[in-house]
Write an enzyme that holds these catalytic residues in place. Sequence first.
Site, PDB file in Angstrom:
ATOM      1  N   THR A 121      32.139  30.743  27.820  1.00  0.00           N
ATOM      2  CA  THR A 121      31.106  30.746  28.859  1.00  0.00           C
ATOM      3  C   THR A 121      29.811  31.281  28.261  1.00  0.00           C
ATOM      4  OG1 THR A 121      32.773  31.090  30.542  1.00  0.00           O
ATOM      5  CG2 THR A 121      30.510  31.676  31.135  1.00  0.00           C
ATOM      6  N   CYS A 260      35.559  37.712  34.489  1.00  0.00           N
ATOM      7  CA  CYS A 260      34.648  36.567  34.623  1.00  0.00           C
ATOM      8  C   CYS A 260      33.563  36.751  35.684  1.00  0.00           C
ATOM      9  CB  CYS A 260      35.450  35.309  34.912  1.00  0.00           C
ATOM     10  SG  CYS A 260      36.664  34.970  33.637  1.00  0.00           S
ATOM     11  N   LYS A 320      44.036  40.781  39.925  1.00  0.00           N
ATOM     12  CA  LYS A 320      44.502  39.778  40.877  1.00  0.00           C
ATOM     13  C   LYS A 320      45.985  39.539  40.606  1.00  0.00           C
ATOM     14  CE  LYS A 320      43.973  35.474  39.431  1.00  0.00           C
ATOM     15  NZ  LYS A 320      43.360  34.188  39.051  1.00  0.00           N
ATOM     16  N   ARG A 327      41.068  44.273  33.314  1.00  0.00           N
ATOM     17  CA  ARG A 327      39.633  44.376  33.041  1.00  0.00           C
ATOM     18  C   ARG A 327      38.843  44.237  34.352  1.00  0.00           C
ATOM     19  NH1 ARG A 327      38.844  39.881  28.616  1.00  0.00           N
ATOM     20  NH2 ARG A 327      40.536  38.979  29.851  1.00  0.00           N
TER      21      ARG A 327
HETATM   22  C1  UGA Z   1      37.543  32.677  37.662  1.00  0.00           C
HETATM   23  C2  UGA Z   1      37.347  31.271  38.239  1.00  0.00           C
HETATM   24  O1  UGA Z   1      38.099  31.134  39.447  1.00  0.00           O
HETATM   25  C3  UGA Z   1      37.768  30.207  37.234  1.00  0.00           C
HETATM   26  O2  UGA Z   1      37.474  28.908  37.749  1.00  0.00           O
HETATM   27  C4  UGA Z   1      36.987  30.419  35.906  1.00  0.00           C
HETATM   28  O3  UGA Z   1      37.362  29.483  34.935  1.00  0.00           O
HETATM   29  C5  UGA Z   1      37.270  31.824  35.398  1.00  0.00           C
HETATM   30  O4  UGA Z   1      36.850  32.779  36.393  1.00  0.00           O
HETATM   31  C6  UGA Z   1      36.511  32.038  34.113  1.00  0.00           C
HETATM   32  O5  UGA Z   1      35.291  31.981  34.129  1.00  0.00           O
HETATM   33  O6  UGA Z   1      37.140  32.161  33.064  1.00  0.00           O
HETATM   34  P1  UGA Z   1      39.605  34.355  37.371  1.00  0.00           P
HETATM   35  O7  UGA Z   1      38.559  35.390  37.082  1.00  0.00           O
HETATM   36  O8  UGA Z   1      40.749  34.204  36.436  1.00  0.00           O
HETATM   37  O9  UGA Z   1      38.940  32.887  37.467  1.00  0.00           O
HETATM   38  O10 UGA Z   1      40.233  34.679  38.798  1.00  0.00           O
HETATM   39  P2  UGA Z   1      39.963  34.213  40.314  1.00  0.00           P
HETATM   40  O11 UGA Z   1      41.210  33.624  40.849  1.00  0.00           O
HETATM   41  O12 UGA Z   1      38.745  33.416  40.439  1.00  0.00           O
HETATM   42  O13 UGA Z   1      39.738  35.632  41.032  1.00  0.00           O
HETATM   43  C7  UGA Z   1      38.632  36.461  40.721  1.00  0.00           C
HETATM   44  C8  UGA Z   1      38.594  37.678  41.648  1.00  0.00           C
HETATM   45  O14 UGA Z   1      38.270  37.291  42.976  1.00  0.00           O
HETATM   46  C9  UGA Z   1      39.926  38.430  41.740  1.00  0.00           C
HETATM   47  O15 UGA Z   1      39.665  39.826  41.754  1.00  0.00           O
HETATM   48  C10 UGA Z   1      40.489  37.988  43.079  1.00  0.00           C
HETATM   49  O16 UGA Z   1      41.369  38.915  43.660  1.00  0.00           O
HETATM   50  C11 UGA Z   1      39.207  37.833  43.906  1.00  0.00           C
HETATM   51  N1  UGA Z   1      39.320  36.911  45.056  1.00  0.00           N
HETATM   52  C12 UGA Z   1      39.594  35.594  44.850  1.00  0.00           C
HETATM   53  C13 UGA Z   1      39.085  37.400  46.332  1.00  0.00           C
HETATM   54  O17 UGA Z   1      38.821  38.600  46.541  1.00  0.00           O
HETATM   55  N2  UGA Z   1      39.159  36.518  47.389  1.00  0.00           N
HETATM   56  C14 UGA Z   1      39.437  35.196  47.209  1.00  0.00           C
HETATM   57  O18 UGA Z   1      39.463  34.450  48.223  1.00  0.00           O
HETATM   58  C15 UGA Z   1      39.660  34.729  45.919  1.00  0.00           C
END
Ligand code: UGA
Length: 430
Positions: A121, A260, A320, A327
């Site tokens: 990224t 991320c 998550k 991290r």
């Molecule tokens: C995120 C993006 O979703 C991916 O598409 C992207 O490729 C990735 O970053 C990256 O740039 O590498 P990620 O950080 O692995 O993925 O996890 P997510 O599932 O997006 O969750 C991120 C955070 O948001 C977590 O803390 C999760 O608990 C929180 N979250 C997610 C919420 O609080 N509510 C939601 O409805 C969804």
Amino acid sequence: MKLTIIGTGYVGLTTGTCFAEVGHHVTCVDNDPKKVALLQSGGIPIYEPGLEELIRKNVAAGRLSFTTSTVEGVAKSDVIFIAVPTPPLDDGGVDMSFIEKVAREIAGAVTSYKIIVDKSTVPVKTGEKVAETIRRYCRAGVEFDVVSNPEFLREGFAVEDLMKPDRVVVGVTSQRPVAAMRELYAPFQAPIMITDINSAELIKHASNSFLALKISYINAVSVICEASGADVQEVANGMGMDVRIGRRFLDASLGFGGSCFPKDLSAFIQIAQQLGYDFALLKDVQRINEQQMERFVKKISDTLWVLKGKQIGVLGLAFKQNTDDVRMSPAIELCQRLQREGAVLRVYDPQAMEKARAVLKDVTYVEDMNEVATGCDALVIATEWPQFKKLDLERARKGMTHPIMFDGRNLFDPREMERLGFIYKSIGRR
Ligand code: UGA
């Protein structure tokens, strides 16, 4: 096809493995000899569902190999992926030193035409810089193309996201690498978007920032729900039925974290700033996220009054579900805040305890989730692991000095919790 991936972090390792799984021959390069030795011996440095089996299978099939040598990796393949970290700088910007170093290493190793694909990224216009660097450091006459191919995998669902992508974005400056990129991705049967390199780079930052915005939006709505007696899950369900909005990423929580969203938001704000635009909207996304944590801690201290000496059980340490990654984990931040107030913590996570030990000290790590509540004044749900829904609530209630639960992930039904005798406080629900 033969391809090489430089960097075996979450992105490089899962991407390389999935390319091997669809039949390509993949060489993964990493400058950490310990990591390479671990991977060569069939071990894996991260927890990612399904990945270990796929690595073993593809190594055994001779389609996946690991090396510390960039020269070897570059020599073996015509397509070279850069998948090294782009960590945040103190000022919110992006540390591009790993990318720059790899670009120089590739330049030193190329002897024939190569397609150099950036998967990390990166800020918009990085492709131009990478091309400039390679041109400067490689021997005269060697041709190459730089391509931007951002990744959209979620940790915990990386294999699924890679094997069945919604879309593949390919940013190019010439048509020459397009056929190879199409061939590379053909087995995944996903829509391939060919665009210019700057747009491809922006698609990544704009997408992550938009998803973070969606979460902060519903978290802001959760505040209104609490004040008005509405239920944020009902509101999210109703909103999500509109296909223009969609239900995903509308789960109110104690805030988003991980390696991320926080980093990419800061970077995008800074990139915009440098290009002359004050992205105030995204600053609010960050502010709402910080406030959400503060509101949650306040909810706990308002209920328990003095936290000093109180024993609190915390379920979840990963940022998550389905990952051991801590991290920028909201769960860890929450634990540290509670500790600062003098609370004594008993904590559990299905996968992240080992990694948490390095950053979270002076807590009791409990091996069984059903033991965490024993002797506690309150129990907190901090990560959305689905197995927490199967917690033995009767046992938890009986073992606690006071049956109070703070649910930062809305895993339980408030009415049911009340029926079971809990004082239950969640996000955006009465
Ligand atoms: C995120 C993006 O979703 C991916 O598409 C992207 O490729 C990735 O970053 C990256 O740039 O590498 P990620 O950080 O692995 O993925 O996890 P997510 O599932 O997006 O969750 C991120 C955070 O948001 C977590 O803390 C999760 O608990 C929180 N979250 C997610 C919420 O609080 N509510 C939601 O409805 C969804």
